[in-house]
Design an enzyme around this catalytic site. Sequence first.
Site, PDB file in Angstrom:
ATOM      1  N   CYS A   1      15.848  -0.620   1.005  1.00  0.00           N
ATOM      2  CA  CYS A   1      15.962  -1.752   1.732  1.00  0.00           C
ATOM      3  C   CYS A   1      15.012  -1.762   2.930  1.00  0.00           C
ATOM      4  CB  CYS A   1      17.201  -2.214   2.216  1.00  0.00           C
ATOM      5  SG  CYS A   1      17.056  -3.972   2.596  1.00  0.00           S
TER       6      CYS A   1
ATOM      7  N   HIS B   1      20.637  -2.171  -2.305  1.00  0.00           N
ATOM      8  CA  HIS B   1      21.259  -1.062  -1.679  1.00  0.00           C
ATOM      9  C   HIS B   1      22.109  -0.033  -2.878  1.00  0.00           C
ATOM     10  CE1 HIS B   1      20.785  -1.746   2.653  1.00  0.00           C
ATOM     11  NE2 HIS B   1      20.628  -3.032   2.245  1.00  0.00           N
TER      12      HIS B   1
ATOM     13  N   GLU C   1      23.502   2.489  -3.013  1.00  0.00           N
ATOM     14  CA  GLU C   1      24.625   3.281  -2.691  1.00  0.00           C
ATOM     15  C   GLU C   1      26.178   2.505  -2.875  1.00  0.00           C
ATOM     16  OE1 GLU C   1      22.180   2.261  -0.802  1.00  0.00           O
ATOM     17  OE2 GLU C   1      22.679   1.578   1.147  1.00  0.00           O
TER      18      GLU C   1
HETATM   19  N1  GLN Z   1      15.920  -5.572   8.211  1.00  0.00           N
HETATM   20  C1  GLN Z   1      15.500  -5.659   6.723  1.00  0.00           C
HETATM   21  C2  GLN Z   1      15.780  -6.776   6.335  1.00  0.00           C
HETATM   22  O1  GLN Z   1      16.629  -7.562   6.912  1.00  0.00           O
HETATM   23  C3  GLN Z   1      16.222  -4.436   5.902  1.00  0.00           C
HETATM   24  C4  GLN Z   1      17.565  -4.731   5.750  1.00  0.00           C
HETATM   25  C5  GLN Z   1      18.570  -3.536   5.478  1.00  0.00           C
HETATM   26  O2  GLN Z   1      17.832  -2.550   5.242  1.00  0.00           O
HETATM   27  N2  GLN Z   1      19.547  -3.709   4.888  1.00  0.00           N
HETATM   28  O3  GLN Z   1      15.233  -7.226   5.227  1.00  0.00           O
END
Ligand code: GLN
Length: 578
Positions: A400, A529, A531
């Site tokens: 992300c 994500h 995970e």
């Molecule tokens: N801050 C970034 C976004 O909102 C990444 C978010 C995250 O890593 N969950 O896109």
Amino acid sequence: MKYVLVSGGVVSGVGKGIIASSAGLLLKTIGLKAIKIDPYINVDAGTMNPKEHGECFVLKDGGETDLDLGNYERYLGLDLTRDNNITTGKIYKHVIEKERRGDYLGRTVQVVPHVTTAIIEHIERVSRISVDKTGSEPDVCIDSKGGTVGDIESMPFVEALTQLRHKAGKDNFINIHVSYIPIVNGEQKTKPTQHAVKSIRSAGLIPDLIACRCERPLERVTMDKIAQSCQVEVEQVVAVRDMPTIYQVPILLEQQGLLGLLRRSLVLNNVAPTPVLVTKGAEIWKKWNAIIPQEHSEKIDIALVGKYVELPDAYLSVTKSLEHSAMRCGRKLNLTWVDSEQLEDKTQKTDPVAFYKAWHEVSTSAGIIVPGGFGARGTEGMIKAAQWARERKTPYLGICLGMQIAVIEYARHICGKKDATSEEFDAQAEHHAIIFMPEGSKEHMGGTMRLGSRATHFQPGSEYSKLRALYGEVTTIEERHRHRYEVNPDFVEELEKAGLTFIGKDDSGNRMEIFELKDHPWFVGVQYHPEYLSRVLDPSRPYLGFIAAASGCLDRITKEALKEKTLVVNGVIGDSRF
Ligand code: GLN
């Protein structure tokens, strides 16, 4: 419906969640389906600070929950829903909405019976929803009450559970009370447990099993004393000492007869699981016992570069995914937490010792991971870590924010856009490699991100991809998301020309989901994500590839993954996520 209530006494944070998950796993090994419900205070966990509360776990339907549901999904290979997380906020919202509609016909609305009834109704409704591929109702509902008995916040829940116990009847409700045995001057102390049991009794709940957490094995006299002073049989006291890994807890509980107790107290012989589930359950237990890491396994050094490193719980699913993958590769995970700010030039001036120490960790690790995160602080350090990994051919996994970081790094150092950044870090900058997603909301923080399970399609020309091979050469995958920003589509052509190819995109084809650098052992970034979908016996693929590349066994692991895929297609395994 059978209910297992896991409550806590003495102190919180001693592993109630793991004990609840272990009970669920043990029930699964005999072919039963156990669901979990978690009561919590906020409306959801999406706006909670990870530094204070630990990670926010994202469910398939986009529900943002407390990390305990993550443990449960990982142990049991299930997909829970946002309804599995009961929060005080949700219950009160429901009761107030009912009152506004006039459903209470002008009566005075009170905690007892209106709030407690709403809690019971919610538990009874949600416990019947299927959460696995069988599509049938669960047999047992595990309810892990947050906090400790006596907390003001949880009083309506305790009252509701007391009523539920009465309603369900004695053969259908069991209470596992998790306590803590401190050691003072070498002596195991039982007084806090005695008080905790007294207090839960006076609230109307009677523990059927007292699970005692302790740093060391419990002495026989301690167990006898607890049994005697809490008026239970000594078989109803189990010792849960600190174990080298949490994956050993189900085995420890099994050895102490937890399954037998559950069978007897809940009269489980009357519940007949299907032969398929019984066989599958036995298979899971065999695999579980086989995968537990061995003391002598060679270690694998991984550096996690992030901003919430003071509270490792903020990255719980990330750590677990790394552990699952290391176990599959036969390695022992040695994770170092690196505060990304310490990699920045300004730290070199203000605290050179911290700066060189942080760089020592990064430069000597076999793999670098930059997980998700929010805000600008520490991002320059992350960009430097990504650059190091790319140039030195150290395996890199960007999750992300970590993916966005690597894209910015590439735009700056390969595409020559020296000031490239993210709109999140600097809204006024000229070159935004990462932009705010058009459909987002900048005003409302709660529940407004791109959340939950979404499809990613592998693009034509991505046949070379190591990650795609690990996913079993499929064309589409579903993974969970939680973000507000994305790769700027206007930058894509230039980045791809310079070698950073986006091999996975969303349904529209305009949203970049995966990049993978070709001539590198493992330089992969994913906007989702992965995970949240990693399971003890089925590690997440991006993590597995990363750990395997760092351990030098990617070829073997890929071959195994492809073989497994054939088995699934031919119906031999039937369900890769057990
Ligand atoms: N801050 C970034 C976004 O909102 C990444 C978010 C995250 O890593 N969950 O896109």
